[in-house]
Design a protein around this motif. Sequence first.
Motif, PDB file in Angstrom:
ATOM      1  N   TYR A 142     -30.778  34.960 -38.304  1.00  0.00           N
ATOM      2  CA  TYR A 142     -29.873  34.835 -37.018  1.00  0.00           C
ATOM      3  C   TYR A 142     -30.537  35.507 -35.710  1.00  0.00           C
ATOM      4  O   TYR A 142     -30.455  34.937 -34.752  1.00  0.00           O
ATOM      5  CB  TYR A 142     -28.537  35.703 -37.099  1.00  0.00           C
ATOM      6  CG  TYR A 142     -27.608  35.055 -38.195  1.00  0.00           C
ATOM      7  CD1 TYR A 142     -26.844  34.079 -37.783  1.00  0.00           C
ATOM      8  CD2 TYR A 142     -27.441  35.585 -39.526  1.00  0.00           C
ATOM      9  CE1 TYR A 142     -25.806  33.612 -38.735  1.00  0.00           C
ATOM     10  CE2 TYR A 142     -26.650  35.139 -40.399  1.00  0.00           C
ATOM     11  CZ  TYR A 142     -26.044  33.947 -40.009  1.00  0.00           C
ATOM     12  OH  TYR A 142     -24.870  33.415 -40.872  1.00  0.00           O
ATOM     13  N   LYS A 147     -28.692  34.010 -32.560  1.00  0.00           N
ATOM     14  CA  LYS A 147     -27.372  33.758 -32.795  1.00  0.00           C
ATOM     15  C   LYS A 147     -26.916  34.779 -33.483  1.00  0.00           C
ATOM     16  O   LYS A 147     -27.318  35.843 -33.973  1.00  0.00           O
ATOM     17  CB  LYS A 147     -27.023  32.468 -33.570  1.00  0.00           C
ATOM     18  CG  LYS A 147     -27.460  31.242 -32.910  1.00  0.00           C
ATOM     19  CD  LYS A 147     -27.345  29.985 -33.658  1.00  0.00           C
ATOM     20  CE  LYS A 147     -25.892  29.799 -34.206  1.00  0.00           C
ATOM     21  NZ  LYS A 147     -26.071  28.610 -35.148  1.00  0.00           N
ATOM     22  N   SER A 206     -20.804  38.937 -30.101  1.00  0.00           N
ATOM     23  CA  SER A 206     -21.129  37.318 -30.074  1.00  0.00           C
ATOM     24  C   SER A 206     -20.443  37.001 -28.772  1.00  0.00           C
ATOM     25  O   SER A 206     -21.147  36.327 -28.113  1.00  0.00           O
ATOM     26  CB  SER A 206     -20.327  36.609 -31.354  1.00  0.00           C
ATOM     27  OG  SER A 206     -20.748  35.511 -31.241  1.00  0.00           O
TER      28      SER A 206
END
Length: 584
Positions: A142, A147, A206
């Motif tokens: 990630y 991300k 996020s």
Amino acid sequence: MFTLFIMMMERVGLIILLAFLLVNVSFFKKILLNRQLLSAKIKLIAIFATFAIISNFTGIVITDNQLLPGDFSTVLNADTSIANTRTLAIGVAGIIGGPFVGVGVGIIAGIHRVMQAGGTSLFYIVSSILVGCLAGYIGRNYIRLNKMPSTKKAFLLGTLMESIQMVFILFFSPTLEQGWLLVRFIAVPMILLNAIGTLIFITIISSTQKQEEQLRAVQTHDVLDLAAKTLPYFREGLTQESCGAVAKIIQKYTKVAAISMTDNHQILAHVGVGSDHHIPELDVMTSLSLDVLQTGHLTIARSKSAIGCSNPNCRLHAAIVIPLKSNDQIAGTLKMYFTDVNDLTHVEENMAEGLATIFSSQLELGEIEAQSKLLKDAEIKSLQAQVNPHFFFNAMNTIAALMRRDVTQSRQLLLQLSQYFRSNLQGARQTTITLEQELAHINAYLALEQARFPDRYTVSYDIEEGLESLAVPPFCLQVLVENAIRHAFHSRKTDNLIRVTMTRQGQTVRLCVRDNGFGINPEKYALLGQEPVPSVEGTGTALENLNKRLAGLFGPDSTLHFTTTAEGTRVTFKLPFERNSDTL
């Protein structure tokens, strides 16, 4: 078990509250943006190790499957256990920071848990390291993609990490029976709540990252618009009139308290707060500006004293000072002022860095235009300086479209676009450049074309070793590669190959660009390189211009030669084997 579930919810809530406060601190945002750096990883270890230690201290003490009262546990008896959110902190650390961070937090958290138990239950160190390592290796993918895991994957990861802890408790308790009784009592609430906590923690980070990306996308759009409006003024150079107009435009777009511009000696414009004493025509007055003019580095001031204004009533309390460069020389400064230091965030810092590059390029363009009037080889320079407006607008439209779904790629394409136009500017100043610079120009162009048409074209190179510093005319290969892309393949979307080869033959070098397209129309074949050949895609002057430059620089023997069949086209020409003087 239900009571334990409720009490664990309070502990998870505490960690989530700390997470929410953390992601809204600019210090942590900067760490996330640079989490591949060693310094950022060390900071992440310190942050999440603190979370893990807090989890150990605020855990729920259990003895004989009974919950003991108390909200803060520093020391545990040999016959007691503790239910906490330590694994949540270790797992999230690994997901965010990778194996190094995960293992680092695991070691610290495990050692602290063992010390809390008076040196017993050493298996907690091993289990904590294993959780951190596993979460780190999962998080590494990630990090590479910049991300965060989806909510479903975050929940599953939290479940997996706590399940590993339960397995260690089961098999490494004093007896298997004691381990089973404890796991049966704590497993469900701890696994479920640590999984939910991991989900919420990752979701908070996020969502914050997405907000930052959206803000950067909006700012990128504004910066491009700002650049278009300031270009005509920067092309005039740094004068009071041009800087006054530019300062007003920049303040309108950036909404900062004041904008000031200087050359190397004096203030040329000041718009906004402080205009009563930051007056044009005065010598550069702040020590901050003088430092930037000397060092050439972007500098940030977060206090009134750091700005260095001598006026005691000045309301400016923070500033970003951007050096404006032209041809690697400091031409002046652009200053963005703030009345509240909290308004100066890392977003403004990133924007300032982008503006520094754009404005410096615009200044450089203005100088090139002024100097080009004095050059004796004006005809060759004008041919080199041509830029395809269709390519520019197509590239800008591609970048604008990418901003909505991939800010990182759009940022990279902006850098490639900057490289492309820097190469064009360089070509307007020089009659020859190195082959290495020409290939960089081609690669910048291809990156922008591949963004528009992914995997449609494959360009390969076969270049003899030792030719990197060969002196070549600017755009001599880029024009041929671009011409092949635009004309050779028609509407074919796959298997479009272009090969660039270069071989030395004594004191000359043979250059060849070959494609596997459909060949050249016989009616146009005889005109190529001799006169404009209009087409739907453009004016058809690129090959004629290149041929004129080759002939003017190296004689008629260096002009283009075309060979075409239904299976493709080959364009060759020869250059003398000379190294570019800039590399000597």
